[in-house]
Structure formats: structure tokens, C-alpha cells
Scaffold this motif. Sequence first.
Motif, mmCIF file in Angstrom:
data_model
loop_
_atom_site.group_PDB
_atom_site.id
_atom_site.type_symbol
_atom_site.label_atom_id
_atom_site.label_comp_id
_atom_site.label_asym_id
_atom_site.label_seq_id
_atom_site.Cartn_x
_atom_site.Cartn_y
_atom_site.Cartn_z
ATOM 1 N N ARG A 14 8.365 -46.249 10.286
ATOM 2 C CA ARG A 14 8.408 -47.469 9.459
ATOM 3 C C ARG A 14 8.933 -46.911 7.885
ATOM 4 O O ARG A 14 8.562 -46.014 7.461
ATOM 5 N N GLY A 15 9.291 -47.852 7.248
ATOM 6 C CA GLY A 15 9.840 -47.571 5.854
ATOM 7 C C GLY A 15 11.147 -47.100 5.850
ATOM 8 O O GLY A 15 12.005 -46.849 6.602
ATOM 9 N N SER A 16 11.605 -46.756 4.576
ATOM 10 C CA SER A 16 13.045 -46.485 4.108
ATOM 11 C C SER A 16 13.074 -44.818 3.918
ATOM 12 O O SER A 16 14.176 -44.488 3.756
ATOM 13 N N ASN A 17 12.150 -44.088 4.513
ATOM 14 C CA ASN A 17 12.507 -42.570 4.264
ATOM 15 C C ASN A 17 13.248 -42.278 5.443
ATOM 16 O O ASN A 17 13.983 -41.099 5.236
ATOM 17 N N ALA A 153 27.352 -50.075 3.296
ATOM 18 C CA ALA A 153 27.575 -50.920 2.206
ATOM 19 C C ALA A 153 27.243 -50.163 0.713
ATOM 20 O O ALA A 153 26.192 -49.503 0.791
ATOM 21 N N PRO A 154 27.980 -50.602 -0.282
ATOM 22 C CA PRO A 154 27.629 -49.822 -1.592
ATOM 23 C C PRO A 154 26.274 -49.984 -2.049
ATOM 24 O O PRO A 154 25.641 -49.194 -2.697
ATOM 25 N N ARG A 155 25.838 -51.481 -1.800
ATOM 26 C CA ARG A 155 24.351 -51.864 -2.523
ATOM 27 C C ARG A 155 23.756 -52.378 -1.385
ATOM 28 O O ARG A 155 23.891 -53.005 -0.500
ATOM 29 N N PRO A 156 22.280 -52.240 -1.617
ATOM 30 C CA PRO A 156 21.436 -52.849 -0.489
ATOM 31 C C PRO A 156 21.416 -54.464 -0.532
ATOM 32 O O PRO A 156 21.284 -54.817 -1.992
ATOM 33 N N GLU A 184 10.901 -51.339 3.354
ATOM 34 C CA GLU A 184 12.113 -51.083 4.058
ATOM 35 C C GLU A 184 13.630 -50.800 3.447
ATOM 36 O O GLU A 184 14.470 -50.592 3.922
ATOM 37 N N GLY A 185 13.500 -50.742 2.189
ATOM 38 C CA GLY A 185 14.882 -50.419 1.242
ATOM 39 C C GLY A 185 15.455 -51.675 0.888
ATOM 40 O O GLY A 185 16.497 -51.495 0.132
ATOM 41 N N PHE A 186 15.283 -52.832 1.176
ATOM 42 C CA PHE A 186 15.958 -54.220 0.632
ATOM 43 C C PHE A 186 15.376 -54.177 -1.000
ATOM 44 O O PHE A 186 14.477 -53.882 -1.583
ATOM 45 N N SER A 187 16.582 -54.707 -1.382
ATOM 46 C CA SER A 187 16.336 -54.603 -3.053
ATOM 47 C C SER A 187 15.531 -56.042 -3.571
ATOM 48 O O SER A 187 15.685 -57.092 -2.592
#
Length: 472
Positions: A14-17, A153-156, A184-187
Motif C-alpha cells: 500500500r501507499g505511494s512508496n 503523465a507529467p503530473r499526478p 497513494e500519491g494522488f494530488s
Amino acid sequence: MAEDVRAALASLGRGSNVVGGVALIGASPVEGRPVEAVVVMPKGVLIVIGVDLPDPALKLEAPLGGPWKADGWPLVHGDTSINPATDALSLSAACTHKIADVAPGAGPIGTIIAVGPYVETVDQPAADLAGSVRVLYPTATTMLAATVSLATAPRPRSVQQARDLIAALAPDAPPMPEEMLLGEGFSAFSDDEPTVIRENPLVAIAPTVPVQHPGKAKRPAKPPVLPVAPAKPAPPVQQAAPAKPAPPVRQTPPPAAAAAPSPAEAAPKPSRQSKTVKWLPVAAIGLLIVLLVAAISVASGGDDTASTQTPPPPTAATSPPPPSSSAVENIQFTSRASAADQKCASHAYGDVQSSLQQTSCSAVKRASFASSIDGRAAAVTIAVVEFPNAAQASAFKAIADNPGGGGILDLATETNQWQGEVPVFEGAAYQSSLDGKSVRLIQVVWLPGPSTPDDPGLVRGAKAALELPVNG
């Protein structure tokens, strides 16, 4: 293949690691035609479709536009399909159009054709690898490599965009908390929303307005209504430049030198120029006498103090910089990234991650190197995992040496420090070593691929990398 896909995705944790995202198992972007999974990621969307093969295979040749071969034998079908993935590619195209309709600007949409029951190596043509479709047997390593190469993609995407897309693809799925999607890394903000600092609701900073230094900012004509800027900007300016320059002037030697005017000051005053010219030689002689006396004093005292004073330590400017490249067995390695911390499990995947979650390590040092082996570019990733005792280190090495048991993520890939093409450590040559309480893991691949674990050049590079210094 659904169970294998689920296991491979779950092993990434889990998570954006690692990569971050939400996997919708069994979603149906096209009504009535479910797929194994749709993975909504911060920087892309992946459609995972399973394809069953007649038997396991050691090597699968899988061109998207031609017939497939398993261990050299063509896979023949009774229908008119070119290869087993023909229907899967048709479904992928329909899903791609549906996702683009419900979520305009969804970013890159890739496809993973998950084949099985088991394939050791999948060989795709270079032209296919340059596209948005990957054929692979789903393991943690292969799924990670595919997600890294396809979600670009350049940006989340923002949390709200992720929620809208998940709701469109899986209407029955319960809404996910914002904290989980952020993890999870979403902005927190979409591209068209201003960046707001939530800790202070009175401050709003537009993303296109640069921050100015307090000493260079223009003062407003009227005081601001809200306390957005500091009420007293004077202290930062006083800290930037000294308020009293007089002390440095008083510290200069003899006042006679300070009394001599500059040429610019002497030019407009001819009446005082003659006096200055007559007085200047006297002042110069006096200054020379003072300097001579000072020089004699320093010279005479130098011998007395030389034996008692130690030379100052070298400053950072004179210290030699750390080497950026190393040569081992005539193979040159150029450093791309290095770091160390104690978050061992978050940098791992597969069985290696599960092992580190149960037995914590003392530290993990990671390094990435660009190399040239026999004139061909290669990429090297190294991890040195340290444990409290030798028994734990030995048990960990046995798990890491197991084929398909996972490994440690490449640092330069995780931190976007590769220059040019990003390597994919699929089919990498592998080496490991045990040194007391630490275990070193090596992976080497060609750049670009494909690579095979038994490639003689890669194996030679992996063995040489066992001797490379790794500085965290």
C-alpha cells in the motif's frame, strides 16, 4: 489469470512508496466484458487482461501483430485469430475509448496482457515495447516494471479526478477516504485549482506567481487588509545587509591611507589638488614604514609560533570531491544515485518485502550506476541490507536468492534520477553476497533491453558490481 494478477498487485503493498494507485479487480469498463483489473494510478491508467496459454512455457515469443511461439513451437488456434491476444487487444481498445469518454484527460492508458499458467521469459519486439502494451507473466517484478514504464503523465491526477474515474469504472465500489488517496500519491488539487495552504486559510498562493525575497518585494501603497505578509518587513532587510558599516572602516590600517581622496573626488577640486600632491609622498613613506615594521614583527614571531600552532584543517572547498565513477575488472560504473535509510520494507517488493516486514533491518543502502559492458550500455542497481545479527542476514539472503521472490526497488528509478531512458529490471542478471550482518543484492540489465539472467555480459557486470563501494 485473475488470481495471479491479484497476487502480483497485492505484493506491491500500500501507499505511494512503490508506484501508488487503486486496482479495481474484475471491473467492466465495457458493459458485459469484465477484465482482470483496471489500475487507476496517479500518472496513468492500466488495463489488465488475462490470456490463458495451453501449457506453461520457458520462453514465449509474443509479437502483437504476428503468431506466437512457446519454446519454439507455434501456438495454433482453430479460429482466425492471429495470436492468443487478438481478442484481448480488441477489448483493450474498447476499454481505452470508454475511459477516454468518461474521464477526458485521464492521461496515458496502457494495457497489460497477463499470460499464464506460467512463463519464465516473454520476448516482445522492440517496436512493441515502444508502445503502450506489455505482454508478461504477472509477478511483482514484471507488474512493477510495466507500471513504471506505462504510467508516465507529467503530473499526478487529483483526488477528485481519481474518485470520478473510480466511480465511473466501478459504480458499486465504496468511496475511498481522501487520506487514503493522498497516501497513494494522488494530488490534493487539480491542475486548474489554485494551490492553497490548508494550515492557514488566509493564505492563497497562485501556482504561477513566484515567491519573492522579502528584501526585494515592493511595498504596497496601502497596508494589507489581511495579515498575509509580515506586518514589519524591516527586520528581514536589516538581516540581509549590515546597518552600521563604520566598524570595518575603523579596523583598516593607518588613517593616512584613508585620507587620500580618489581620482574622482580630486578632479573637480583643483585648489586642493596641489596640497594633496605635496602631502602624498610623505603619507606614502609613513605607510611604507608602518608596513615594514609590521612585516618584521610577523617574520620574527613566525619561528616562535610555528612549533606550537597546528595547521588549520582543510576546508570543504579544498577537500577532494567523492568519486563519481569507479572501474572494476575493466568495467566502468558511473554513479546516478545513492541513499540510505531504515525504511527497508517500503523499498522492497514481493517475498523480500514480506520478510522485511516481519524482521526489521538496521539500514538499507541503495545505489544506481550507469555502466558500459563490452561497448553496450547497461544499468546497475545495488542494495545493501544490514541486520542486527548474522543469522537474520543469512535467512534474508536465502529468500532474496529465490527466483521470483522479489527484491529491492531501484533508487534512481524511484527518484527519477536516470538520464534519458529509464531501465526496466526485467530479466536482469542477479548476484548476491553475504558479509557478516549485511546482504548485498545486485541486478544488471541492458539499456535498452531486452535482458536475460544468463547473459554472459550482464553476469560479468553483476559480479563486478559486488566490489563497488555503496555510500548511503
